[in-house]
Design an enzyme around this catalytic site. Structure first.
Site, mmCIF file in Angstrom:
data_model
loop_
_atom_site.group_PDB
_atom_site.id
_atom_site.type_symbol
_atom_site.label_atom_id
_atom_site.label_comp_id
_atom_site.label_asym_id
_atom_site.label_seq_id
_atom_site.Cartn_x
_atom_site.Cartn_y
_atom_site.Cartn_z
ATOM 1 N N GLY A 49 -27.006 -8.982 -22.851
ATOM 2 C CA GLY A 49 -28.292 -8.409 -22.228
ATOM 3 C C GLY A 49 -29.455 -8.473 -23.065
ATOM 4 N N GLU A 103 -29.942 -4.105 -28.921
ATOM 5 C CA GLU A 103 -29.356 -4.090 -27.972
ATOM 6 C C GLU A 103 -30.121 -3.798 -26.658
ATOM 7 O OE1 GLU A 103 -26.842 -4.207 -26.114
ATOM 8 O OE2 GLU A 103 -25.133 -2.962 -26.534
ATOM 9 N N ASP A 104 -29.661 -4.036 -25.510
ATOM 10 C CA ASP A 104 -30.465 -3.890 -24.399
ATOM 11 C C ASP A 104 -30.619 -2.430 -23.687
ATOM 12 O OD1 ASP A 104 -27.884 -4.011 -23.498
ATOM 13 O OD2 ASP A 104 -28.139 -5.451 -21.679
ATOM 14 N N ASP A 107 -26.296 3.365 -22.713
ATOM 15 C CA ASP A 107 -25.840 4.041 -21.516
ATOM 16 C C ASP A 107 -24.978 5.327 -21.966
ATOM 17 O OD1 ASP A 107 -26.017 4.309 -18.510
ATOM 18 O OD2 ASP A 107 -23.856 4.068 -18.690
ATOM 19 N N GLY A 109 -22.866 5.133 -24.688
ATOM 20 C CA GLY A 109 -23.083 5.182 -26.165
ATOM 21 C C GLY A 109 -21.835 4.493 -26.500
ATOM 22 N N THR A 111 -19.892 1.793 -26.219
ATOM 23 C CA THR A 111 -20.300 0.301 -26.542
ATOM 24 C C THR A 111 -20.674 0.440 -28.161
ATOM 25 O OG1 THR A 111 -20.649 -0.605 -24.117
ATOM 26 C CG2 THR A 111 -20.998 -2.098 -25.961
ATOM 27 N N LYS A 135 -30.528 5.726 -21.796
ATOM 28 C CA LYS A 135 -30.351 6.935 -20.633
ATOM 29 C C LYS A 135 -29.991 8.101 -21.310
ATOM 30 C CE LYS A 135 -29.196 3.647 -17.172
ATOM 31 N NZ LYS A 135 -28.053 3.057 -16.069
ATOM 32 N N PHE A 156 -29.409 2.806 -12.174
ATOM 33 C CA PHE A 156 -29.086 1.718 -12.355
ATOM 34 C C PHE A 156 -30.140 0.698 -12.377
ATOM 35 C CE2 PHE A 156 -27.133 -2.754 -11.867
ATOM 36 C CZ PHE A 156 -26.452 -2.664 -12.944
ATOM 37 N N ASP A 163 -28.686 -7.141 -16.217
ATOM 38 C CA ASP A 163 -27.931 -7.768 -14.834
ATOM 39 C C ASP A 163 -27.337 -6.833 -14.099
ATOM 40 O OD1 ASP A 163 -25.841 -7.357 -16.811
ATOM 41 O OD2 ASP A 163 -24.530 -8.280 -15.260
ATOM 42 N N ARG A 169 -31.294 -10.892 -14.175
ATOM 43 C CA ARG A 169 -31.643 -11.069 -15.631
ATOM 44 C C ARG A 169 -33.047 -11.504 -16.040
ATOM 45 N NH1 ARG A 169 -27.144 -9.483 -18.796
ATOM 46 N NH2 ARG A 169 -25.222 -10.389 -18.183
HETATM 47 P P1 IMP Z 1 -22.450 2.086 -22.774
HETATM 48 O O1 IMP Z 1 -21.231 1.546 -23.522
HETATM 49 O O2 IMP Z 1 -22.095 2.962 -21.478
HETATM 50 O O3 IMP Z 1 -23.654 2.629 -23.423
HETATM 51 O O4 IMP Z 1 -22.971 0.801 -21.793
HETATM 52 C C1 IMP Z 1 -23.530 -0.203 -22.436
HETATM 53 C C2 IMP Z 1 -23.612 -1.439 -21.396
HETATM 54 O O5 IMP Z 1 -23.414 -1.298 -20.027
HETATM 55 C C3 IMP Z 1 -25.048 -2.179 -21.696
HETATM 56 O O6 IMP Z 1 -24.950 -2.902 -22.763
HETATM 57 C C4 IMP Z 1 -24.939 -2.875 -20.340
HETATM 58 O O7 IMP Z 1 -24.470 -4.132 -20.609
HETATM 59 C C5 IMP Z 1 -24.422 -2.119 -19.346
HETATM 60 N N1 IMP Z 1 -25.311 -1.142 -18.674
HETATM 61 C C6 IMP Z 1 -25.439 0.182 -18.687
HETATM 62 N N2 IMP Z 1 -26.434 0.468 -17.957
HETATM 63 C C7 IMP Z 1 -26.829 -0.356 -17.151
HETATM 64 C C8 IMP Z 1 -27.849 -0.573 -16.051
HETATM 65 O O8 IMP Z 1 -28.436 0.490 -15.847
HETATM 66 N N3 IMP Z 1 -28.235 -1.857 -15.550
HETATM 67 C C9 IMP Z 1 -27.424 -3.065 -16.254
HETATM 68 N N4 IMP Z 1 -26.476 -2.800 -17.235
HETATM 69 C C10 IMP Z 1 -26.107 -1.561 -17.842
HETATM 70 MG MG MG Z 2 -25.392 -4.881 -23.407
#
Ligand code: IMP
Ligand code: MG
Length: 179
Positions: A49, A103-104, A107, A109, A111, A135, A156, A163, A169
Site C-alpha cells: 500500500g 505506512e499507507d 485503521d 492499528g 497491523t 482513521k 473505506f 486498494d 491503487r
Molecule cells: P489495521 O491493522 O486495521 O490498522 O489495517 C491496516 C491495513 O488495512 C492497511 O495497511 C491497509 O492495507 C488496510 N486498510 C485499512 N483501511 C483501508 C481502506 O480504507 N482502504 C484500503 N485498505 C485499507
Molecule cells: Mg498497508
C-alpha cells in the site's frame, strides 16, 4: 480528475484531491527532515500500500537516509493464539539506528502494533511511525503516531496506493466508497 471511478463492483467518489495529498506529504517530509537532521535514519516502507506515498515522501526528504521495503506476512498459528505477523524482506541492519516506518493507512492499528513488536526485536535505536492516513475512529490500540498526513472518517477508501481487492491503487487522488 475523475469525480467518480468504478473499481470492480463498487463506485468511489473523489475525497482527497492530488494537490491536497501532495501538500500534506511535503509538510510531513519537512517535519522529518527537521527532526532527523544528522541522524541517518532508515525508512521502512510497508508494501504494497505505501509504494506511491513512499516514492513521493522520500523525494521530499532532502538528507542522507536509507530506504527499504518490507512486507508483513500473516501466518495462522498452530494453536488458538491466532494470527502471527512477521516482517519479510528486512534486508537492512537496523541495529542501533533510527527507523521510520512508512505506512499507507492505520485503521484498527493492529497491523502497526504487530510491526512495532517484531521490529523492536531487531534493536533499532528508535522507531517512529509515518502514515499517510489515519482513521482515528477505528483505532483499537494505543499508538504513538508521530507523523500523519491526513486524518479521515471511518469510510473505506482507495487510490494513491490503497486498494480494493487488489485494484484501484493507480490513481493520483484518493476516493471514498459510495454507499
Ligand atoms: P489495521 O491493522 O486495521 O490498522 O489495517 C491496516 C491495513 O488495512 C492497511 O495497511 C491497509 O492495507 C488496510 N486498510 C485499512 N483501511 C483501508 C481502506 O480504507 N482502504 C484500503 N485498505 C485499507
Ligand atoms: Mg498497508
Amino acid at each position: 480528475m475523475a469525480q467518480t471511478i468504478q473499481v470492480k463492483d463498487k463506485t468511489f467518489a473523489v475525497s482527497i484531491p492530488e494537490a491536497q495529498i501532495q501538500a500534506e506529504v511535503r509538510r510531513v517530509a519537512k517535519e522529518i527532515v527537521r527532526d532527523y537532521q544528522g541522524q541517518n535514519p532508515v525508512f521502512l516502507a510497508v508494501l504494497n500500500g505505501s509504494f506511491i506515498f513512499a516514492a513521493d515522501l522520500l523525494r521530499e526528504v532532502d538528507m542522507p537516509c536509507e530506504v527499504s521495503f518490507v512486507r508483513l506476512a500473516s501466518y495462522q498459528g498452530v494453536s488458538t493464539t491466532g494470527e502471527i505477523r512477521e516482517i519479510m524482506g528486512l534486508n537492512v541492519d537496523v541495529t542501533g539506528r533510527p527507523v521510520i516506518i512508512v505506512e499507507d493507512i492505520v485503521d484498527t492499528g493492529l497491523t502497526m502494533a504487530h510491526m512495532l513488536d517484531t521490529l523492536r526485536r531487531h534493536n533499532p535505536s528508535s522507531i517512529d511511525i509515518c502514515t499517510l492516513l489515519l482513521k482515528p475512529g477505528k483505532l483499537q490500540v494505543s499508538l504513538d503516531i508521530r507523523y500523519c498526513c491526513l486524518q479521515i472518517p471511518n469510510d473505506f477508501i482507495v487510490g494513491y496506493g490503497l486498494d480494493y481487492d487488489g485494484y484501484g491503487r493507480n490513481t493520483k487522488d484518493i476516493y471514498t466508497l459510495v454507499q
